[in-house]
Design a protein around this motif. Structure first.
Motif, PDB file in Angstrom:
ATOM      1  N   LYS A  52      -1.648  -1.737  -9.766  1.00  0.00           N
ATOM      2  CA  LYS A  52      -2.392  -0.976  -8.760  1.00  0.00           C
ATOM      3  C   LYS A  52      -3.892  -0.653  -8.946  1.00  0.00           C
ATOM      4  N   ALA A 103      -6.120   9.127  -0.373  1.00  0.00           N
ATOM      5  CA  ALA A 103      -5.978   8.660  -1.544  1.00  0.00           C
ATOM      6  C   ALA A 103      -5.203   7.316  -1.331  1.00  0.00           C
ATOM      7  N   LEU A 104      -5.931   6.143  -1.370  1.00  0.00           N
ATOM      8  CA  LEU A 104      -5.403   4.825  -1.298  1.00  0.00           C
ATOM      9  C   LEU A 104      -4.998   4.027  -2.407  1.00  0.00           C
ATOM     10  N   ASP A 105      -3.669   3.684  -2.599  1.00  0.00           N
ATOM     11  CA  ASP A 105      -3.324   2.694  -3.467  1.00  0.00           C
ATOM     12  C   ASP A 105      -3.071   1.467  -3.040  1.00  0.00           C
ATOM     13  N   SER A 162     -14.921   1.763  -1.554  1.00  0.00           N
ATOM     14  CA  SER A 162     -14.152   2.327  -2.441  1.00  0.00           C
ATOM     15  C   SER A 162     -14.878   2.921  -3.493  1.00  0.00           C
ATOM     16  N   SER A 217      -6.828   2.250  -7.028  1.00  0.00           N
ATOM     17  CA  SER A 217      -6.558   3.481  -6.505  1.00  0.00           C
ATOM     18  C   SER A 217      -8.214   3.802  -6.026  1.00  0.00           C
ATOM     19  N   SER A 218      -8.149   4.272  -4.745  1.00  0.00           N
ATOM     20  CA  SER A 218      -9.468   4.948  -4.504  1.00  0.00           C
ATOM     21  C   SER A 218      -9.352   5.842  -3.244  1.00  0.00           C
ATOM     22  N   THR A 230      -1.351  -2.089  -4.337  1.00  0.00           N
ATOM     23  CA  THR A 230      -0.786  -2.758  -5.435  1.00  0.00           C
ATOM     24  C   THR A 230      -0.806  -4.112  -5.276  1.00  0.00           C
ATOM     25  N   THR A 285       0.660  -1.338   0.037  1.00  0.00           N
ATOM     26  CA  THR A 285      -0.081   0.072   0.149  1.00  0.00           C
ATOM     27  C   THR A 285       0.885   1.254  -0.057  1.00  0.00           C
ATOM     28  N   GLU A 286       0.085   2.362  -0.411  1.00  0.00           N
ATOM     29  CA  GLU A 286       0.787   3.768  -0.023  1.00  0.00           C
ATOM     30  C   GLU A 286      -0.621   4.474  -0.273  1.00  0.00           C
ATOM     31  N   ALA A 287      -0.215   5.911   0.410  1.00  0.00           N
ATOM     32  CA  ALA A 287      -1.447   6.690   0.472  1.00  0.00           C
ATOM     33  C   ALA A 287      -0.793   8.246   0.756  1.00  0.00           C
TER      34      ALA A 287
END
Length: 238
Positions: A119, A107-109, A151, A121-122, A111, A32-34
Motif C-alpha cells: 500500500k 486520502a488515496l491509497d 503525491s 498512501s498520499s 495497493t 485503489t481506495e480513498a
C-alpha cells in the motif's frame, strides 16, 4: 537429393514449436481506495468526512446539499502512462453562504501488486469553487480543481524513486464538463455528473531544498575543477 530435402522438411515439421514469449506485464498494477479528509473552512456544515462519500452545506431549497463520492477501481499501466484511480460523482446543490466548503483532501491509497510494494498512501488537495449563480448554466457550474497534484510521498522500485501525480479528470457522464486542461471538473447547478480521476506513476521531482543542495554541490565541484585546471596550467608554465 530430393529425398534428403523431404526428410529435413518432415523433421522440421515434427520438431516442437518454441513457445511464444509472454507479453510484458504492466509496470504498475493494483487497486485503489480513498476517503475524504480535512475539509475547510471549519464553519462549513459537513457529513461523511473520513469516508468515501461526503455532503456539505445547509440547503436553502428542495434542491438539496452538495454531495461528492469516490468509487474505487483496479489499475494496470506503464510508467508515465495515465491510468484511472477512481471515479468521482458530484451533485451540485444549493446551500447557504458560509456553510459550504472550499477545500477537501482525498486520502488515496494505491495497493500495488506490481511493483510488489504493497500500500502506498498520499493526500491530494481538492479545491471546491461555489459560483454566485448569476450567469448561464455553464457559468453557474460549481467545480472541483486540483491545486496540488503530486503525491506527498514517494516509493522506490528498481532503484528509481517514484511519485504519483494526478493528471486530471475525464470520461464525463451527466450534466458536467471539464476545463483548464482537464484539471477542473464542473457540474451545473442542481445537477449530477461523474468523472474518472486519472494519475501517472512518474520519477519523483526533487524538492526545492534538494535542488538547492544539488546546485550548491555542482558549484563546489565546478570551483574544484577550475582550481585544478589553474594549478595544472601553472605547473605546465613552470
Amino acid at each position: 537429393m530430393t529425398k534428403n530435402y523431404i526428410a529435413v522438411a518432415v523433421i522440421a515439421a515434427l520438431a516442437p514449436v518454441p513457445a511464444l514469449a509472454a507479453p510484458n506485464a504492466a509496470d504498475v498494477s493494483g487497486s485503489t481506495e480513498a476517503v475524504f479528509k480535512n475539509s475547510a473552512p471549519g464553519t462549513a456544515v459537513t457529513t461523511g468526512i473520513g469516508t468515501s462519500s461526503i455532503t456539505w452545506g445547509e440547503a436553502i431549497d428542495n434542491v438539496g446539499v452538495n454531495k461528492l463520492k469516490f468509487d474505487a477501481t483496479t489499475f494496470s499501466s506503464g510508467y508515465n502512462s495515465p491510468f484511472k484511480v477512481g471515479r468521482l460523482t458530484y451533485f451540485n446543490g444549493t446551500v447557504k453562504n458560509g456553510t459550504e466548503i472550499n477545500a477537501v483532501d482525498l486520502a488515496l491509497d494505491l495497493t500495488f501488486a506490481n511493483p510488489n510494494i504493497g500500500k502506498f498512501s498520499s493526500l491530494f488537495s481538492f479545491g471546491i469553487v461555489s459560483t454566485s449563480n448569476t450567469g448561464t448554466a455553464d457559468d453557474n457550474a460549481d467545480y472541483l480543481t486540483l491545486p496540488s497534484n503530486f503525491s506527498t510521498g514517494t516509493f522506490v522500485a528498481n532503484g528509481t524513486t517514484y511519485g504519483v501525480k494526478l493528471t486530471g479528470f475525464g470520461n464525463i457522464d451527466g450534466d458536467g464538463f471539464v476545463s483548464k486542461s482537464d484539471t477542473e471538473f464542473r457540474v451545473r447547478e442542481g445537477k449530477t455528473a461523474s468523472a474518472d480521476l486519472f494519475a501517472i506513476v512518474t520519477p519523483a521531482v526533487p524538492e526545492p531544498a534538494t535542488w538547492a543542495m544539488m546546485l550548491a554541490g555542482f558549484g563546489v565541484i565546478g570551483m574544484a575543477m577550475r582550481r585544478r585546471k589553474v594549478r595544472f596550467h601553472t605547473a605546465q608554465i613552470a
